[in-house]
Scaffold this motif. Structure first.
Motif, mmCIF file in Angstrom:
data_model
loop_
_atom_site.group_PDB
_atom_site.id
_atom_site.type_symbol
_atom_site.label_atom_id
_atom_site.label_comp_id
_atom_site.label_asym_id
_atom_site.label_seq_id
_atom_site.Cartn_x
_atom_site.Cartn_y
_atom_site.Cartn_z
ATOM 1 N N THR A 148 0.692 -1.162 -0.089
ATOM 2 C CA THR A 148 -0.038 0.131 -0.066
ATOM 3 C C THR A 148 0.826 1.267 -0.095
ATOM 4 N N TRP A 151 2.487 2.088 -3.179
ATOM 5 C CA TRP A 151 1.716 2.773 -4.284
ATOM 6 C C TRP A 151 1.653 4.179 -3.965
ATOM 7 N N LEU A 152 1.418 4.374 -2.541
ATOM 8 C CA LEU A 152 1.358 5.883 -1.830
ATOM 9 C C LEU A 152 2.473 6.875 -2.122
ATOM 10 N N SER A 156 3.001 9.029 -9.246
ATOM 11 C CA SER A 156 1.438 9.344 -9.239
ATOM 12 C C SER A 156 0.819 8.888 -8.110
ATOM 13 N N GLY A 157 1.335 8.610 -7.149
ATOM 14 C CA GLY A 157 0.747 8.258 -5.728
ATOM 15 C C GLY A 157 -0.028 9.242 -5.197
ATOM 16 N N VAL A 158 -0.671 9.121 -3.910
ATOM 17 C CA VAL A 158 -1.155 9.885 -3.291
ATOM 18 C C VAL A 158 -0.387 11.217 -2.648
ATOM 19 N N GLN A 161 0.294 13.402 -5.253
ATOM 20 C CA GLN A 161 -0.872 14.292 -5.718
ATOM 21 C C GLN A 161 -1.352 15.375 -4.681
ATOM 22 N N PHE A 162 -1.170 15.190 -3.441
ATOM 23 C CA PHE A 162 -1.212 15.940 -2.070
ATOM 24 C C PHE A 162 -0.308 17.197 -2.391
#
Length: 317
Positions: A148, A151-152, A156-158, A161-162
């Motif tokens: 997990t 991926w974060l 292009s993970g979270v 993005q944040f």
């Protein structure tokens, strides 16, 4: 001849000593109790001997052999240990593990104490749900946690993005692939995993503190910070020791989280001793060298954990 009026009285018999039979039966009863106790302990002891002690002794034996897992082993003496201590990768891996202690142990203990100070004695709606969510990383398998977070942390993970959302897109990167930040990014995963465990331990310990101590501190004019420092922290000292031991072992013996997220990369910046043991045994077929490294890792873990217990002991002067 005159007839005796009083009947003949026989001499009194010696009364048996009180407790004599009981004292004689006490050792036999004690032996039976001990035997019954060993019967209760025996199943768990058999499992512990079979799955902990015997593998450890067998690993120690294999560390003195040259063996690839297929051909007959050959006695090697201390050559496996000499080869390991001459390899600079071991020292780098040990330094990485010591650095992970900060993220797996020091920061989670601090976060756990902070959350304990904020939550202790305050009953709010949804508190049970909050505790469950905070403790959830301990329930999840570390392999799932690693996948997990990989991926974060992706390009292009979270996380990226944040950062883009708040205007910090210039610092976005593949965090687990960055040469200088990969170990820190990995350590922050350990912080997320261990903080909930520390919080639950400290909350459980704080609930055992006598409320009269807080009342006495308030009467003496102590504020919330001084109450936490002089009442709460000494009251959860044992829980701090337990948390320090558990999290330190997790940092030094980490493998699955590192293997899933970075596999030691980039360029060996996240190598840890547990990962080196795996590579020696399964990639290079050096069972003897892997066993020797495992023994060295065990000694390091015992030494560091003993130091943690020494500095957090109750009778510290």
């Amino acid at each position: 001849m005159a007839r005796e009026l009083s009947p003949a009285v026989s001499p009194p018999r010696a009364a048996p000593a009180r407790g004599g039979g009981r004292a004689a039966a006490e050792p036999a009863r004690l032996r039976r109790r001990r035997a019954r106790g060993w019967l209760y302990v025996l199943p768990a002891l058999a499992v512990y001997l079979g799955f902990a002690i015997w593998p450890a002794l067998n690993t120690l034996r294999l560390s003195f052999l040259t063996w690839d897992g297929i051909l007959p082993p050959v006695w090697a003496g201390f050559s496996n240990y000499i080869k390991i201590f001459r390899d600079s990768a071991l020292y780098e891996a040990i330094l990485h593990s010591l650095a992970l202690i900060v993220f797996f142990s020091v920061i989670p203990i601090g976060v756990g104490l902070l959350m304990t100070a904020l939550l202790m004695g305050k009953v709010r709606r949804g508190m049970t749900f909050f505790r469950i969510v905070f403790f959830l990383p301990q329930v999840l398998p570390l392999v799932a946690v690693g996948i997990t977070w990989r991926w974060l942390y992706g390009e292009s993970g979270v996380v990226n993005q944040f950062l883009d959302l708040v205007g910090l897109g210039s610092i976005t990167r593949a965090w687990l692939g960055d040469y200088g930040l990969a170990l820190i990014a990995l350590g922050l995963i350990g912080t997320w995993v261990m903080s909930g465990l520390c919080m639950m331990l400290f909350l459980a310990g704080a609930q055992k503190i006598d409320p009269s101590l807080y009342e006495a501190a308030r009467l003496d004019g102590a504020g919330a910070l001084r109450q936490f420092r002089h009442v709460t922290v000494p009251g959860v000292r044992r829980e701090i020791t337990v948390a320090g031991v558990i999290t330190t072992i997790a940092a030094l013996a980490s493998f699955d989280l590192v293997f899933v997220t970075t596999n030691g990369g980039p360029a060996g910046q996240t190598n840890v001793p547990g990962l080196l043991v795996y590579r020696l045994a399964f990639n290079e077929g050096d069972i003897g060298g892997a066993s020797a490294l495992a023994v060295v890792l065990t000694v390091i873990v015992v030494a560091v954990v003993s130091a943690v217990r020494y500095f957090t002991r109750d009778d510290q002067s």
